[in-house]
Scaffold this motif. Sequence first.
Motif, PDB file in Angstrom:
ATOM      1  N   GLU A  40      31.897   2.350  59.721  1.00 29.10           N
ATOM      2  CA  GLU A  40      30.773   1.683  59.052  1.00 29.10           C
ATOM      3  C   GLU A  40      31.198   0.781  57.888  1.00 29.10           C
ATOM      4  O   GLU A  40      30.651  -0.318  57.738  1.00 29.10           O
ATOM      5  CB  GLU A  40      29.745   2.719  58.598  1.00 29.10           C
ATOM      6  CG  GLU A  40      28.918   3.258  59.762  1.00 29.10           C
ATOM      7  CD  GLU A  40      27.893   4.288  59.327  1.00 29.10           C
ATOM      8  OE1 GLU A  40      28.178   5.020  58.347  1.00 29.10           O
ATOM      9  OE2 GLU A  40      26.819   4.359  59.950  1.00 29.10           O
ATOM     10  N   PRO A  41      32.163   1.174  57.038  1.00 27.10           N
ATOM     11  CA  PRO A  41      32.564   0.261  55.949  1.00 27.10           C
ATOM     12  C   PRO A  41      33.112  -1.075  56.430  1.00 27.10           C
ATOM     13  O   PRO A  41      33.032  -2.077  55.714  1.00 27.10           O
ATOM     14  CB  PRO A  41      33.639   1.070  55.211  1.00 27.10           C
ATOM     15  CG  PRO A  41      33.332   2.503  55.509  1.00 27.10           C
ATOM     16  CD  PRO A  41      32.819   2.488  56.920  1.00 27.10           C
ATOM     17  N   PHE A  83      31.863  -2.919  58.536  1.00 25.93           N
ATOM     18  CA  PHE A  83      30.748  -3.845  58.774  1.00 25.93           C
ATOM     19  C   PHE A  83      30.615  -4.849  57.626  1.00 25.93           C
ATOM     20  O   PHE A  83      30.003  -5.902  57.780  1.00 25.93           O
ATOM     21  CB  PHE A  83      29.453  -3.041  58.942  1.00 25.93           C
ATOM     22  CG  PHE A  83      28.291  -3.826  59.470  1.00 25.93           C
ATOM     23  CD1 PHE A  83      28.370  -4.518  60.661  1.00 25.93           C
ATOM     24  CD2 PHE A  83      27.093  -3.883  58.767  1.00 25.93           C
ATOM     25  CE1 PHE A  83      27.300  -5.246  61.149  1.00 25.93           C
ATOM     26  CE2 PHE A  83      26.010  -4.609  59.250  1.00 25.93           C
ATOM     27  CZ  PHE A  83      26.123  -5.291  60.438  1.00 25.93           C
ATOM     28  N   LYS A  84      31.232  -4.525  56.487  1.00 25.22           N
ATOM     29  CA  LYS A  84      31.220  -5.433  55.328  1.00 25.22           C
ATOM     30  C   LYS A  84      32.641  -5.852  54.945  1.00 25.22           C
ATOM     31  O   LYS A  84      32.905  -6.211  53.798  1.00 25.22           O
ATOM     32  CB  LYS A  84      30.531  -4.747  54.155  1.00 25.22           C
ATOM     33  CG  LYS A  84      29.060  -4.433  54.416  1.00 25.22           C
ATOM     34  CD  LYS A  84      28.382  -3.823  53.204  1.00 25.22           C
ATOM     35  CE  LYS A  84      26.913  -3.533  53.491  1.00 25.22           C
ATOM     36  NZ  LYS A  84      26.222  -2.917  52.310  1.00 25.22           N
ATOM     37  N   HIS A  85      33.526  -5.826  55.904  1.00 25.21           N
ATOM     38  CA  HIS A  85      34.917  -6.215  55.677  1.00 25.21           C
ATOM     39  C   HIS A  85      35.005  -7.709  55.355  1.00 25.21           C
ATOM     40  O   HIS A  85      34.174  -8.503  55.824  1.00 25.21           O
ATOM     41  CB  HIS A  85      35.736  -5.895  56.935  1.00 25.21           C
ATOM     42  CG  HIS A  85      37.206  -5.976  56.753  1.00 25.21           C
ATOM     43  ND1 HIS A  85      37.910  -7.152  56.887  1.00 25.21           N
ATOM     44  CD2 HIS A  85      38.124  -5.018  56.458  1.00 25.21           C
ATOM     45  CE1 HIS A  85      39.200  -6.922  56.685  1.00 25.21           C
ATOM     46  NE2 HIS A  85      39.364  -5.639  56.425  1.00 25.21           N
ATOM     47  N   GLU A 120      35.411 -11.796  59.029  1.00 20.02           N
ATOM     48  CA  GLU A 120      34.242 -11.825  59.904  1.00 20.02           C
ATOM     49  C   GLU A 120      34.563 -11.286  61.292  1.00 20.02           C
ATOM     50  O   GLU A 120      33.704 -10.722  61.967  1.00 20.02           O
ATOM     51  CB  GLU A 120      33.693 -13.254  59.993  1.00 20.02           C
ATOM     52  CG  GLU A 120      33.108 -13.737  58.679  1.00 20.02           C
ATOM     53  CD  GLU A 120      32.425 -15.081  58.812  1.00 20.02           C
ATOM     54  OE1 GLU A 120      31.256 -15.119  59.225  1.00 20.02           O
ATOM     55  OE2 GLU A 120      33.081 -16.091  58.499  1.00 20.02           O
ATOM     56  N   GLN A 138      34.277  -7.596  60.919  1.00 23.65           N
ATOM     57  CA  GLN A 138      32.852  -7.266  60.825  1.00 23.65           C
ATOM     58  C   GLN A 138      32.220  -7.182  62.217  1.00 23.65           C
ATOM     59  O   GLN A 138      31.472  -6.251  62.526  1.00 23.65           O
ATOM     60  CB  GLN A 138      32.114  -8.327  60.008  1.00 23.65           C
ATOM     61  CG  GLN A 138      32.382  -8.312  58.521  1.00 23.65           C
ATOM     62  CD  GLN A 138      31.636  -9.437  57.815  1.00 23.65           C
ATOM     63  OE1 GLN A 138      30.604  -9.904  58.280  1.00 23.65           O
ATOM     64  NE2 GLN A 138      32.178  -9.885  56.692  1.00 23.65           N
ATOM     65  N   GLN A 183      20.304  -4.515  64.574  1.00 24.73           N
ATOM     66  CA  GLN A 183      20.960  -5.187  63.446  1.00 24.73           C
ATOM     67  C   GLN A 183      22.424  -5.491  63.747  1.00 24.73           C
ATOM     68  O   GLN A 183      22.980  -6.473  63.250  1.00 24.73           O
ATOM     69  CB  GLN A 183      20.875  -4.318  62.197  1.00 24.73           C
ATOM     70  CG  GLN A 183      21.555  -2.958  62.333  1.00 24.73           C
ATOM     71  CD  GLN A 183      21.574  -2.192  61.036  1.00 24.73           C
ATOM     72  OE1 GLN A 183      21.850  -2.752  59.982  1.00 24.73           O
ATOM     73  NE2 GLN A 183      21.261  -0.900  61.091  1.00 24.73           N
ATOM     74  N   TYR A 184      23.038  -4.661  64.584  1.00 26.34           N
ATOM     75  CA  TYR A 184      24.459  -4.840  64.859  1.00 26.34           C
ATOM     76  C   TYR A 184      24.707  -5.979  65.844  1.00 26.34           C
ATOM     77  O   TYR A 184      25.616  -6.786  65.658  1.00 26.34           O
ATOM     78  CB  TYR A 184      25.057  -3.533  65.368  1.00 26.34           C
ATOM     79  CG  TYR A 184      24.967  -2.421  64.349  1.00 26.34           C
ATOM     80  CD1 TYR A 184      25.545  -2.569  63.092  1.00 26.34           C
ATOM     81  CD2 TYR A 184      24.286  -1.234  64.628  1.00 26.34           C
ATOM     82  CE1 TYR A 184      25.448  -1.562  62.139  1.00 26.34           C
ATOM     83  CE2 TYR A 184      24.191  -0.219  63.681  1.00 26.34           C
ATOM     84  CZ  TYR A 184      24.775  -0.385  62.437  1.00 26.34           C
ATOM     85  OH  TYR A 184      24.674   0.606  61.493  1.00 26.34           O
ATOM     86  N   ARG A 196      24.304  -9.265  64.092  1.00 23.61           N
ATOM     87  CA  ARG A 196      25.450  -9.710  63.302  1.00 23.61           C
ATOM     88  C   ARG A 196      26.415 -10.524  64.172  1.00 23.61           C
ATOM     89  O   ARG A 196      26.973 -11.530  63.733  1.00 23.61           O
ATOM     90  CB  ARG A 196      26.172  -8.489  62.710  1.00 23.61           C
ATOM     91  CG  ARG A 196      27.485  -8.834  61.997  1.00 23.61           C
ATOM     92  CD  ARG A 196      27.204  -9.756  60.795  1.00 23.61           C
ATOM     93  NE  ARG A 196      28.417 -10.336  60.268  1.00 23.61           N
ATOM     94  CZ  ARG A 196      28.954 -11.476  60.690  1.00 23.61           C
ATOM     95  NH1 ARG A 196      28.398 -12.160  61.703  1.00 23.61           N
ATOM     96  NH2 ARG A 196      30.044 -11.951  60.122  1.00 23.61           N
TER      97      ARG A 196
END
Length: 257
Positions: free
Chosen positions: A149-150, A152-154, A157, A160, A175-176, A179
Motif C-alpha cells: 500500500e505505501p 501507491f504514493k511512491h 509513477e 505507483q 480507485q486503483y 490511477r
Amino acid sequence: MTAAYSAEPILSPQAAITALKGEDNQIRYYAAWWLGKHQVQAGCMALCEALFDELYRIPSGGYPLRRQAARALGQLKNPQAVPALIAALACDDDLHLREAVIQALAAIGDKRAVEPLLNLLQSSQQQPYEALIEALATLQVWSVRPQIEPFFKHPSERVQCAAARYLYLLTQEPQYIERIVNNLNHDNMYLRWAAIFDLGAVGHRQAVDAILAARVPNSLKLLNLKRILEALLDSDRPNQETIELLFKAIDDLLIQL
C-alpha cells in the motif's frame, strides 16, 4: 571463438547453445536471445549457466549476457530454471539483472519464487520495485498488502501503477484502476505504454474502454485487448458482453493496421 565461426549465422538450437558457450560476447548475447525467441527448451541449462557469467561485464558494472539469459528463461517458462534464477537474485551489482530475473520468475509462475521475492520486498536495499510488485501480483501473493500500500504514493509513477495493479487485482476497488487510467493521458509516451500493459493485466471492462481511447499505437491496443480476451475466455465466469466487445474492437483494429 574464431572469427570464421563468429561470421556464421545461428540456424539451429545446437548452434545457438554452442555459440552461447563461446568467447564472442556479442554472439553469446545474440545466442541467448535466439534461444528465448525460439523457445528452445534444450537450451535451458546453458542459459542457467549464463546467469552467472563473469566474462561479459560493461564499464558501469552491469552484466548484459546475464540479463538476456534471464529474459530468455522467462520466455522458456521452464520450472527447471527456478533454482538458478533464485540464486541469481543475490547479485547486488546489477539491478537490471535482478529486474530481469524477477520478471522471469513471474513468467514461470513457480511458487518456489515467493519466499525469495518476499525477502527482497522486506530488504532495506534498493529493489526494482515495479517488477517485484508485479511479480507478487502474478503469483497471487496477497498477504503483503500492508507492505504494498505505501508504494501507491511512491515517487515513481511506474511503481505507483504497479501498486495500483496489485491492489486492484486484490480488492477490485475502482480507485486503483483509475490511477492506472490517469497515466493514459500522461505526456510521457513510455508511461502511457506502461499503463496500457497494466490495464491488459487487469482485464476489467473499464480497462477495455480506456485502452480503446488511449493515445498509443494500435498495435499496443491490439496486443493488450488480446491479453484481456484470453483471460476472459479462460475465466470460470466469462463476461459475454465484454467478450463480444473485445472481438469487435480487435476486428476493428486489425482493419486499421
